[in-house]
Design an enzyme around this catalytic site. Structure first.
Site, short mmCIF file in Angstrom:
data_model
loop_
_atom_site.label_atom_id
_atom_site.label_comp_id
_atom_site.label_asym_id
_atom_site.label_seq_id
_atom_site.Cartn_x
_atom_site.Cartn_y
_atom_site.Cartn_z
N CYS A 147 0.82 -1.23 0.00
CA CYS A 147 0.00 0.00 0.00
C CYS A 147 0.84 1.26 0.00
CB CYS A 147 -0.93 0.01 1.20
SG CYS A 147 -0.08 -0.18 2.77
N HIS A 150 -2.31 1.04 7.45
CA HIS A 150 -2.56 1.03 6.02
C HIS A 150 -2.21 2.41 5.47
CE1 HIS A 150 -4.26 -0.15 2.27
NE2 HIS A 150 -5.43 0.44 2.40
N ASN A 182 -8.52 4.23 -2.12
CA ASN A 182 -7.94 3.01 -1.56
C ASN A 182 -7.33 2.19 -2.70
OD1 ASN A 182 -7.25 1.11 0.31
ND2 ASN A 182 -9.34 0.64 0.96
#
Ligand code: NAG
Ligand code: NAG
Ligand code: NAG
Length: 456
Positions: free
Chosen positions: A250, A397, A419
């Site tokens: 990520c 994250h 995202n």
């Protein structure tokens, strides 16, 4: 889509294993250090895993971000989360991870020493290896920080959608809606036992700095609603990505999205390039491949080594060895990267809004609780409810903020975030989250990155 659940667990993972297990705070690192430096004159291909120091110098890391050597020369330093620190002094940059020792599943952080790190002049032409040893601490002693890594057994179970949990979320609040996503077939939580896990790292996030008067005045002049996907009908944000279900990339994805989108807006959408997160995952020594990393250090990688385009090193989502350098792969560099506010710990909502409107999307880290995984639509805030069936651990994250707004009905303020769990998740791959309250720490570690527009 089944990927979603695993991703949540994989993606930040810095809680116990991910990134490095070091857990060092500002207070443990500040103080007098001696830096031991290897021979200079190398280029960026220099390997620093072992080297012999040929000189050393002392410098003091002071409050809040000042470093000073014995001649009184001043420079800058910042913690990078709890992982290590970067410093710039006398025209050279230094970065190293903090040291730690691991015995069985107990990690002891040695915040008074660094692993071998990289030093180079600010133009990146003259490289040397170095390490640092703390001589005296700047603030009174606290116990050495130990972290117990979570045992594998917790992850031997298979994930199962918990419909009661989703119903619970939808019944306790109206701000956002939860949904069950299809389960991954036969997926075992143990797949990520080596990386997922650990407890909440809440205390490692600093609280946002209160907004000063100048910031309060400046944000009054900003639009109430702002979205880089629609500036007078033009979209400057690159497409939603899917990081796949086995790689905690990520941090590389969000940095790529930030660079792509900022290049778009710097060139009025004439340069629509796609960067390669795989190149970061496979090649950057400033991050831990599929086990995690940080936008700050990915931007540093982009400054020192450049990022290549996706087609040069297409994403496959595994920590594969770095491919040999290809001369036909254009590299995209970064002029500047810094924590919003100047250093780690100086961020706040107002500064983030100003950076967003002036310069473009920003990568942010935050804590992922089990309810976030079920997000479907609306303005997310952590409900405090727990998924009783699945052995969930809070992880971290990284996503990219692309705008902000105020809900016309409820008056609730929110950020808009892209995202990297594919376009089927959430609001077409995006989610909104409460703004102004440091929800799940999203306002504590935002990074500003300025790419260099390449010559055509
Ligand atoms: C560094 O910290 C570790 C753990 O806190 C401690 O055991 C060690 O003695 C320290 N080393 C020095 C040189 O202060
Ligand atoms: C890291 O250290 C802080 C104290 O400095 C502690 O509160 C936190 O729980 C630690 N995090 C982990 C993952 O051990
Ligand atoms: C930017 O691009 C848009 C759409 O192509 C165009 O209408 C506009 O004139 C351009 N702006 C500048 C400053 O070139």
């Amino acid at each position: 889509m089944a990927a979603v659940l695993m991703l949540v667990m994989l993606c930040g993972l810095r809680a116990a294993w991910a990134d490095t297990p070091a857990n060092c705070s500002w207070g443990q690192v500040a103080g007098v250090w001696e830096f031991h430096v290897g021979p200079g004159g190398y280029d960026r291909r220099l390997r620093c895993s072992s080297f012999t120091a040929v000189e050393s110098f002392k410098a003091t890391l002071l409050f809040p971000d000042v470093v000073m050597d014995k001649d009184g020369n001043k420079g800058f330093w910042t913690m990078i989360y709890n992982q290590g620190f970067e410093m710039v002094i006398n025209q050279r940059k230094y970065f190293a991870f903090s040291s730690y020792v691991k015995e069985d599943d107990v990690v002891t952080s040695m915040c008074n020493a660094t692993f071998p790190g990289w030093s180079h002049d600010i133009l990146g032409q003259d490289w040397a290896c170095y390490y640092g040893l703390q001589v005296t601490r700047g603030v009174p002693d606290v116990d050495p920080v130990t972290t117990r890594l979570v045992h594998k057994d917790d992850y031997e179970r298979k994930f199962r959608n918990n419909h009661d949990f989703v119903k619970g979320i939808n019944s306790v609040q109206r701000s956002w809606k939860a949904v069950t996503y299809p389960e991954s077939h036969g997926m075992k939580l143990s797949n990520m036992a080596s990386i997922a896990g650990g407890s909440s790292s809440a205390l490692t996030y600093p609280q946002p700095t209160p907004m000063d008067e100048a910031t309060k005045i400046a944000i009054k002049h900003l639009p109430k609603n702002f979205d880089w996907r629609n500036i007078n009908g033009q979209n400057f944000v690159s497409d939603v990505k899917d990081q796949g279900n086995v790689c905690g990339s990520c941090y590389a994805q969000a940095t790529a999205i930030t660079l792509e989108s900022r290049l778009r807006l710097m060139t009025n959408n004439t340069l629509k390039t796609t960067m390669s997160p795989q190149d970061v995952v496979s090649c950057s020594e400033y991050s831990q491949g599929c086990l995690g990393g940080f936008p700050y250090l990915t931007a540093k990688y982009a400054q020192d080594f450049g990022m290549v385009e996706e087609r040069c090193n297409p994403y496959h989502g595994h920590s594969t060895p770095c491919m040999p350098y290809r001369a036909d792969c254009r590299r995209y560099y970064v002029e500047d990267y810094h924590y919003i506010g100047g250093f780690y710990g100086a961020c706040n909502e107002g500064l983030m809004m100003l950076e967003m409107v002036k310069n473009g999307p920003i990568p942010v880290s935050f804590q992922v609780y089990d309810d976030f995984r079920q997000y479907h639509s609306g303005i997310y805030h952590h409900t405090g409810l727990k998924d009783g069936w699945n052995p969930w651990k809070v992880t971290d994250h990284v996503v990219t903020l692309v705008g902000y707004g105020i809900d016309p009905t409820s008056g609730e303020k929110y950020w808009i975030a892209q995202n990297t769990w594919g376009a089927d998740w959430g609001e077409l791959g995006y989610f909104r989250i409460r703004r102004g309250t440091n929800e799940v720490n999203i306002e504590s570690i935002a990074v500003a990155i300025t790419p260099i527009v390449p010559n055509p």
